[in-house]
Design a protein around this motif. Structure first.
Motif, PDB file in Angstrom:
ATOM      1  N   LEU A  85     -41.651  17.583  44.175  1.00 33.89           N
ATOM      2  CA  LEU A  85     -43.066  17.260  43.905  1.00 33.89           C
ATOM      3  C   LEU A  85     -43.085  16.635  42.230  1.00 33.89           C
ATOM      4  N   GLU A  86     -42.172  17.405  41.693  1.00 30.41           N
ATOM      5  CA  GLU A  86     -42.001  16.942  40.199  1.00 30.41           C
ATOM      6  C   GLU A  86     -41.557  15.608  39.979  1.00 30.41           C
ATOM      7  N   LEU A  87     -40.660  15.130  40.856  1.00 29.14           N
ATOM      8  CA  LEU A  87     -39.503  13.916  40.933  1.00 29.14           C
ATOM      9  C   LEU A  87     -40.330  12.667  41.578  1.00 29.14           C
ATOM     10  N   THR A  88     -41.316  12.954  42.629  1.00 30.61           N
ATOM     11  CA  THR A  88     -41.772  11.859  43.225  1.00 30.61           C
ATOM     12  C   THR A  88     -42.583  11.076  42.511  1.00 30.61           C
ATOM     13  N   HIS A  89     -42.576   9.782  43.178  1.00 31.57           N
ATOM     14  CA  HIS A  89     -43.609   8.741  42.715  1.00 31.57           C
ATOM     15  C   HIS A  89     -44.786   8.719  43.647  1.00 31.57           C
ATOM     16  N   LEU A  90     -44.648   9.348  44.781  1.00 32.24           N
ATOM     17  CA  LEU A  90     -45.552   9.424  45.976  1.00 32.24           C
ATOM     18  C   LEU A  90     -46.580  10.816  45.680  1.00 32.24           C
ATOM     19  N   SER A  91     -47.756  10.777  46.266  1.00 29.76           N
ATOM     20  CA  SER A  91     -48.462  11.924  46.384  1.00 29.76           C
ATOM     21  C   SER A  91     -48.430  12.748  47.577  1.00 29.76           C
TER      22      SER A  91
END
Length: 159
Positions: A85-91
């Motif tokens: 969740l910290e790394l992703t570009h997505l929601s």
């Protein structure tokens, strides 16, 4: 044992940074596709249920291959939800209903986002970080996402 594959430690670290974000994105798409598979409702339930199952099985393999690429470069792959969740570009948030059209539109945006991210980083990995192997890997993965995006886009195409 120390990784000695002809790519500097600094370059491998930068490449792994790119791959770690990609791994997080892959995991989020995998999870969101599972959600669609599990919670789908509507007249097209059976066909789209199978469609989403095919997609999440493929994405599961993508996720594994990204993590293994990170390991091949001598690093450990992020592997917690907090890291993803910290790394992703997505929601991870989903505000649509449980129809195939809603799920497909959201997943299509996710795949398009991953395609753009990969495309933006292929040259950097190959030219700046001197890692043609990872560049080739990213090209193949981008093509897989392009095919999935095409399938999703064609499913909701309007005349």
């Amino acid at each position: 044992m120390k990784t000695n594959i002809g790519i500097s430690k600094e370059h491998r670290e930068k490449t792994v940074g790119i791959l770690s974000k990609l791994l997080a994105d892959e995991f989020l798409i995998y999870t969101r596709t599972l959600r669609a598979h599990w919670n789908l409702e509507g007249h097209d339930f059976h066909t789209k249920h199978l469609f989403f199952e095919e997609h999440y099985n493929a994405i599961k393999l993508f996720t594994d291959s990204v993590a293994e690429r990170i390991r091949k470069l001598g690093h450990y792959a992020p592997a917690t939800m907090a890291e993803f969740l910290e790394l992703t570009h997505l929601s991870e948030k989903y505000e649509g209903d449980n129809t195939s059209l809603e799920y497909i539109e959201v997943l299509l945006k996710d795949h398009d986002s991953v395609i753009k991210y990969i495309r933006e980083n292929i040259s950097k990995v190959e030219d700046e970080y001197k890692d043609v192997g990872t560049g080739d890997f990213l090209t193949g993965l981008m093509q897989e996402h392009e095919e999935m995006a095409w399938m999703l886009r064609s499913t909701i195409a309007k005349k």
